[in-house]
Design an enzyme around this catalytic site. Structure first.
Site, short mmCIF file in Angstrom:
data_model
loop_
_atom_site.label_atom_id
_atom_site.label_comp_id
_atom_site.label_asym_id
_atom_site.label_seq_id
_atom_site.Cartn_x
_atom_site.Cartn_y
_atom_site.Cartn_z
N ASP A 208 0.86 -1.18 0.00
CA ASP A 208 0.00 0.00 0.00
C ASP A 208 0.90 1.23 0.00
O ASP A 208 1.77 1.36 0.85
CB ASP A 208 -0.90 0.00 1.24
CG ASP A 208 -1.94 1.09 1.15
OD1 ASP A 208 -2.94 0.89 0.45
OD2 ASP A 208 -1.75 2.14 1.78
N GLU A 292 -2.94 -1.96 -5.50
CA GLU A 292 -4.28 -1.46 -5.77
C GLU A 292 -4.41 -0.95 -7.19
O GLU A 292 -3.42 -0.49 -7.78
CB GLU A 292 -4.55 -0.28 -4.84
CG GLU A 292 -5.63 -0.54 -3.85
CD GLU A 292 -5.71 0.61 -2.89
OE1 GLU A 292 -6.83 1.05 -2.64
OE2 GLU A 292 -4.67 1.08 -2.41
N CYS A 345 -12.04 -4.90 6.99
CA CYS A 345 -11.25 -5.36 8.13
C CYS A 345 -10.42 -6.56 7.67
O CYS A 345 -10.96 -7.51 7.10
CB CYS A 345 -12.17 -5.76 9.27
SG CYS A 345 -11.30 -6.58 10.61
N CYS A 348 -11.65 -9.88 9.96
CA CYS A 348 -12.92 -10.58 9.85
C CYS A 348 -13.68 -10.28 8.56
O CYS A 348 -14.67 -10.93 8.26
CB CYS A 348 -13.81 -10.26 11.06
SG CYS A 348 -14.43 -8.57 11.05
N CYS A 364 -12.30 -1.76 13.61
CA CYS A 364 -13.37 -2.65 13.18
C CYS A 364 -14.48 -2.65 14.21
O CYS A 364 -14.23 -2.81 15.40
CB CYS A 364 -12.84 -4.06 12.98
SG CYS A 364 -14.13 -5.20 12.46
N CYS A 367 -15.17 -6.98 14.97
CA CYS A 367 -14.31 -7.81 15.81
C CYS A 367 -13.39 -7.00 16.71
O CYS A 367 -12.63 -7.55 17.50
CB CYS A 367 -13.49 -8.78 14.96
SG CYS A 367 -12.16 -7.98 14.05
N ASP A 374 -2.95 1.92 6.72
CA ASP A 374 -2.21 1.45 5.55
C ASP A 374 -1.84 -0.02 5.68
O ASP A 374 -1.86 -0.77 4.71
CB ASP A 374 -0.95 2.29 5.35
CG ASP A 374 -1.30 3.76 5.09
OD1 ASP A 374 -2.39 4.00 4.55
OD2 ASP A 374 -0.49 4.63 5.44
ZN LIG Z 1 -13.00 -7.07 12.05
#
Ligand SMILES: [Zn+2]
Length: 440
Positions: A208, A292, A345, A348, A364, A367, A374
């Site tokens: 990234d 990306e 995330c 999860c 997140c 979770c 980054d």
């Molecule tokens: Zn998560």
């Protein structure tokens, strides 16, 4: 061994006379371009009015017209190499072709507009030489160009000179260009180089590109910006503020603009240099790299310095990786631009609805993961490689990937949920449906 086309770019130290000759050639290219465009417009107009006229659309046709008209249009034409006019007309012919191709659906990407005249202080000063005396001289300190003669280079040309002496390189063309106050020559060279077929490494790394850091890897490694670049960026910010305080049209505004251009160029050089070192290391040490997709449309629109910088960094990183992965036998995967690498995330798979650029930490809500923004993005990118492998997507090397016409034409294809990716594209790309699969 494989034949690749490679560019060798050198900064020049021209004499004042050569400096004038260099600008004169770029100006000549611009004049020829604008003259040709004007002619095309007139002829199109005449044709619309029912007259039976030829519209010069290709380089040979434009060149024929130019040679007929040059004594009247530009009586001073002999001052510059004929390559200068040819270069301007070539640019026009390409632009016209892009326009027709785009209108007939033969060109991917956004609709290309009809060519526009190049303005003196707005257009990039550049001119390409394809024939004549184009050489790297034996002293490794000079290059030779038609009309301009032997010009001193700022640094040694040994890397290219050695290859030419060994017979593993052949110069095809040379382009002169100006950035801020500095002149450059870029040789297009056909090089015989050793190319690795397959990397023996299995490591997958997501990369990234950031603003605060040069790059963040999914392994957790943070590559900081070089100190000099940080300094340059601070200067850019300061000069930008200064520029906006200056009265339009004033001498000082002009001065500040020139100073800003220099600092910008130096920041870009520092960044490019650091990225080169990084991409070489990445391509040689890893099996698969994931980056990306570039948001080209957004790039043009967003005027924020930070955004612009990270976009240009990403563009440069991708450009370098796309050929270095070929040289070193590794693989490059480009994530779809709708793949929300920053908003997902990495633990999860929960997707955040909105993440502003100012939010440096990803939190997140599902979770409870808290991670540097980054790093989270880099991890998601790395995961994509696994998804690509599992789903049996054909991922090939970035060999010969069409870098010019990357954007929306392909994206439209990719958005369809179940279309197989084997459409002959050479860069592996993963569709927007990937995140759901990741969550499982
Ligand atoms: Zn998560």
């Amino acid at each position: 061994m494989a034949t690749v086309i490679q560019a060798y770019r050198f900064a020049l130290d021209p004499t004042p006379v050569q400096r004038r000759a260099l600008s004169s050639h770029c100006g000549a290219a611009r004049v020829a371009h604008n003259w040709g465009l004007h002619l095309v417009r007139i002829r199109l107009e005449q044709r619309r009015a029912g007259e039976d006229v030829d519209v010069p659309w290709t380089l040979p046709a434009l060149r024929r017209e130019w040679n007929k008209a040059k004594d009247q249009v530009a009586p001073w034409w002999a001052e510059n190499s004929k390559e200068a006019y040819s270069s301007g007309l070539d640019g026009l012919a390409r632009a016209l072709k892009n326009w027709t191709d785009s209108r007939n659906g033969r060109r991917k990407g956004r609709l290309v507009g009809f060519p526009r005249p190049k303005k003196k202080n707005r257009a990039r000063d550049a001119c390409r030489f394809t024939t004549g005396q184009i050489k790297v001289l034996n002293d490794r300190k000079h290059i030779q160009l038609p009309r301009i003669g032997a010009c001193k280079t700022h640094e040694s040309t040994r890397k290219l000179a050695r290859r030419i002496e060994q017979g593993t390189a052949r110069i095809l063309a040379a382009t002169i260009s100006r950035t801020a106050d500095r002149w450059f020559v870029s040789f297009t060279v056909e090089v015989q180089r050793h190319v690795q077929i397959d990397s023996d490494k299995a490591t997958v790394v997501g990369v990234d590109v950031g603003i605060r850091h040069l790059a963040v890897l999914s392994t957790g490694r943070v590559i900081p910006n070089p100190k000099a670049l940080e300094r340059s960026l601070r200067k850019v910010r300061r000069l930008n503020r200064q520029l906006h305080r200056r009265r339009p049209g004033s001498v000082r505004r002009c001065q500040t603009r020139r100073r800003l251009a220099r600092v910008h160029a130096s920041a870009a050089n520092l960044r490019r240099d650091a990225l080169h070192k990084l991409t070489t290391a990445l391509a040689t040490e890893n099996g698969t790299l994931v980056v990306e997709q570039l948001n080209v449309a957004g790039m043009v629109r967003n005027r924020h310095l930070a955004r612009a910088l990270s976009d240009s960094g990403l563009a440069e990183l991708r450009r370098q990786l796309s050929y270095k992965t070929v040289w070193y036998g590794s693989q490059l995967i480009v994530a779809d631009r709708f793949y929300p690498s920053s908003k997902t995330c990495s633990a999860c798979g929960w997707v955040k609805a909105k993440l502003t650029l100012a939010e440096r930490t990803f939190a997140c809500e599902s979770c409870g993961l808290r991670m540097d923004r980054d790093l989270n993005a880099a991890r998601n990118l790395a995961k994509l490689a696994k998804y690509v492998a599992q789903s049996g997507w054909e991922t090939q090397n970035a060999r010969g990937a069409d870098r010019k016409t990357q954007p929306s034409g392909q994206v439209a294809k990719k958005r369809e949920p179940s279309s197989p990716a084997r459409d002959g594209r050479e860069t592996g790309t993963v569709g927007a449906q990937a995140p759901t699969a990741l969550a499982r």
